[in-house]
Write a protein that holds these residues in place. Sequence first.
Motif, PDB file in Angstrom:
ATOM      1  N   ILE A   1      57.849  32.855  36.865  1.00  0.00           N
ATOM      2  CA  ILE A   1      57.421  31.902  37.881  1.00  0.00           C
ATOM      3  C   ILE A   1      57.051  30.609  37.171  1.00  0.00           C
ATOM      4  N   GLY A   2      57.764  29.557  37.495  1.00  0.00           N
ATOM      5  CA  GLY A   2      57.491  28.251  36.899  1.00  0.00           C
ATOM      6  C   GLY A   2      56.612  27.415  37.817  1.00  0.00           C
ATOM      7  N   PHE A   3      55.775  26.587  37.208  1.00  0.00           N
ATOM      8  CA  PHE A   3      54.945  25.680  37.999  1.00  0.00           C
ATOM      9  C   PHE A   3      54.623  24.439  37.180  1.00  0.00           C
ATOM     10  N   ASN A   4      54.283  23.369  37.873  1.00  0.00           N
ATOM     11  CA  ASN A   4      53.947  22.104  37.237  1.00  0.00           C
ATOM     12  C   ASN A   4      52.582  21.644  37.720  1.00  0.00           C
ATOM     13  N   LEU A   5      51.773  21.171  36.793  1.00  0.00           N
ATOM     14  CA  LEU A   5      50.441  20.659  37.123  1.00  0.00           C
ATOM     15  C   LEU A   5      50.363  19.158  36.856  1.00  0.00           C
ATOM     16  N   PRO A   6      49.754  18.404  37.766  1.00  0.00           N
ATOM     17  CA  PRO A   6      49.607  16.965  37.559  1.00  0.00           C
ATOM     18  C   PRO A   6      48.508  16.602  36.564  1.00  0.00           C
ATOM     19  N   GLU A   7      47.643  17.561  36.245  1.00  0.00           N
ATOM     20  CA  GLU A   7      46.556  17.341  35.288  1.00  0.00           C
ATOM     21  C   GLU A   7      46.104  18.679  34.729  1.00  0.00           C
ATOM     22  N   LYS A   8      45.338  18.633  33.654  1.00  0.00           N
ATOM     23  CA  LYS A   8      44.778  19.850  33.077  1.00  0.00           C
ATOM     24  C   LYS A   8      43.770  20.428  34.064  1.00  0.00           C
ATOM     25  N   GLU A   9      43.915  21.716  34.368  1.00  0.00           N
ATOM     26  CA  GLU A   9      42.967  22.342  35.299  1.00  0.00           C
ATOM     27  C   GLU A   9      43.050  23.855  35.242  1.00  0.00           C
ATOM     28  N   GLU A  10      42.053  24.487  35.869  1.00  0.00           N
ATOM     29  CA  GLU A  10      42.042  25.941  35.946  1.00  0.00           C
ATOM     30  C   GLU A  10      43.010  26.388  37.028  1.00  0.00           C
ATOM     31  N   VAL A  11      43.774  27.438  36.702  1.00  0.00           N
ATOM     32  CA  VAL A  11      44.761  27.990  37.626  1.00  0.00           C
ATOM     33  C   VAL A  11      44.412  29.444  37.884  1.00  0.00           C
ATOM     34  N   GLU A  12      44.401  29.803  39.152  1.00  0.00           N
ATOM     35  CA  GLU A  12      44.202  31.188  39.559  1.00  0.00           C
ATOM     36  C   GLU A  12      45.543  31.705  40.060  1.00  0.00           C
ATOM     37  N   PHE A  13      46.027  32.798  39.468  1.00  0.00           N
ATOM     38  CA  PHE A  13      47.313  33.383  39.826  1.00  0.00           C
ATOM     39  C   PHE A  13      47.082  34.771  40.422  1.00  0.00           C
ATOM     40  N   LYS A  14      47.660  35.027  41.593  1.00  0.00           N
ATOM     41  CA  LYS A  14      47.513  36.325  42.258  1.00  0.00           C
ATOM     42  C   LYS A  14      48.863  36.839  42.726  1.00  0.00           C
ATOM     43  N   ILE A  15      48.981  38.169  42.714  1.00  0.00           N
ATOM     44  CA  ILE A  15      50.108  38.846  43.345  1.00  0.00           C
ATOM     45  C   ILE A  15      49.512  39.724  44.430  1.00  0.00           C
ATOM     46  N   LEU A  16      50.056  39.588  45.647  1.00  0.00           N
ATOM     47  CA  LEU A  16      49.515  40.307  46.806  1.00  0.00           C
ATOM     48  C   LEU A  16      50.605  41.138  47.477  1.00  0.00           C
ATOM     49  N   ASP A  17      50.193  42.245  48.114  1.00  0.00           N
ATOM     50  CA  ASP A  17      51.150  43.007  48.908  1.00  0.00           C
ATOM     51  C   ASP A  17      51.262  42.382  50.296  1.00  0.00           C
ATOM     52  N   ILE A  18      52.064  42.977  51.174  1.00  0.00           N
ATOM     53  CA  ILE A  18      52.289  42.367  52.487  1.00  0.00           C
ATOM     54  C   ILE A  18      51.059  42.405  53.378  1.00  0.00           C
ATOM     55  N   ASN A  19      50.067  43.213  53.017  1.00  0.00           N
ATOM     56  CA  ASN A  19      48.818  43.275  53.779  1.00  0.00           C
ATOM     57  C   ASN A  19      47.740  42.351  53.220  1.00  0.00           C
ATOM     58  N   GLY A  20      48.056  41.635  52.147  1.00  0.00           N
ATOM     59  CA  GLY A  20      47.088  40.722  51.546  1.00  0.00           C
ATOM     60  C   GLY A  20      46.228  41.336  50.462  1.00  0.00           C
ATOM     61  N   LYS A  21      46.461  42.603  50.133  1.00  0.00           N
ATOM     62  CA  LYS A  21      45.701  43.267  49.067  1.00  0.00           C
ATOM     63  C   LYS A  21      46.141  42.700  47.712  1.00  0.00           C
ATOM     64  N   VAL A  22      45.170  42.316  46.898  1.00  0.00           N
ATOM     65  CA  VAL A  22      45.461  41.749  45.578  1.00  0.00           C
ATOM     66  C   VAL A  22      45.856  42.884  44.630  1.00  0.00           C
TER      67      VAL A  22
ATOM     68  N   ASN B   1      47.299  42.105  41.452  1.00  0.00           N
ATOM     69  CA  ASN B   1      47.091  41.615  40.100  1.00  0.00           C
ATOM     70  C   ASN B   1      46.585  40.184  40.201  1.00  0.00           C
ATOM     71  N   GLU B   2      45.662  39.812  39.315  1.00  0.00           N
ATOM     72  CA  GLU B   2      45.195  38.431  39.295  1.00  0.00           C
ATOM     73  C   GLU B   2      44.781  38.033  37.895  1.00  0.00           C
ATOM     74  N   SER B   3      44.895  36.735  37.646  1.00  0.00           N
ATOM     75  CA  SER B   3      44.469  36.198  36.358  1.00  0.00           C
ATOM     76  C   SER B   3      44.070  34.739  36.551  1.00  0.00           C
ATOM     77  N   LYS B   4      43.275  34.235  35.613  1.00  0.00           N
ATOM     78  CA  LYS B   4      42.843  32.843  35.618  1.00  0.00           C
ATOM     79  C   LYS B   4      43.018  32.285  34.223  1.00  0.00           C
ATOM     80  N   GLY B   5      43.235  30.984  34.166  1.00  0.00           N
ATOM     81  CA  GLY B   5      43.346  30.337  32.874  1.00  0.00           C
ATOM     82  C   GLY B   5      43.341  28.831  33.022  1.00  0.00           C
ATOM     83  N   ILE B   6      43.042  28.151  31.930  1.00  0.00           N
ATOM     84  CA  ILE B   6      43.094  26.691  31.893  1.00  0.00           C
ATOM     85  C   ILE B   6      44.475  26.312  31.362  1.00  0.00           C
ATOM     86  N   TYR B   7      45.184  25.477  32.126  1.00  0.00           N
ATOM     87  CA  TYR B   7      46.521  25.032  31.761  1.00  0.00           C
ATOM     88  C   TYR B   7      46.530  23.515  31.630  1.00  0.00           C
TER      89      TYR B   7
END
Length: 114
Positions: free
Chosen positions: A45-66, A68-74
Amino acid sequence: RYMSPEAYMDKEILQLNLSFLEENASNEFIVHQNTPNPFKGLTEIGFNLPEKEEVEFKILDINGKVLNESKGIYSKGKHKITVNAQILSLSKGLLYYQIKTKNHIKTKKMVIIE
């Protein structure tokens, strides 16, 4: 054997050249569709940020249950996250991935086929 590409304007033959321009997205928040999709094994999964910031990434099922999740400064610019289907509790089906920053949030669909 092959035809040369050409265009016509006012009875004049113009040569055609194909070039790919990279989108100038350095100041935009963009989340790309995962590739490959559908996938088995790994997808990116590619993404672009306009500035340095914290990113929260989640994978959810069709019911909204998380699942997998991770956070990091990019840093500002382009990034990729690799997802391994083995870390998810689903063997196959439709899932959502979400990338969230302090000012933006984007959710897209992905499909696991194994």
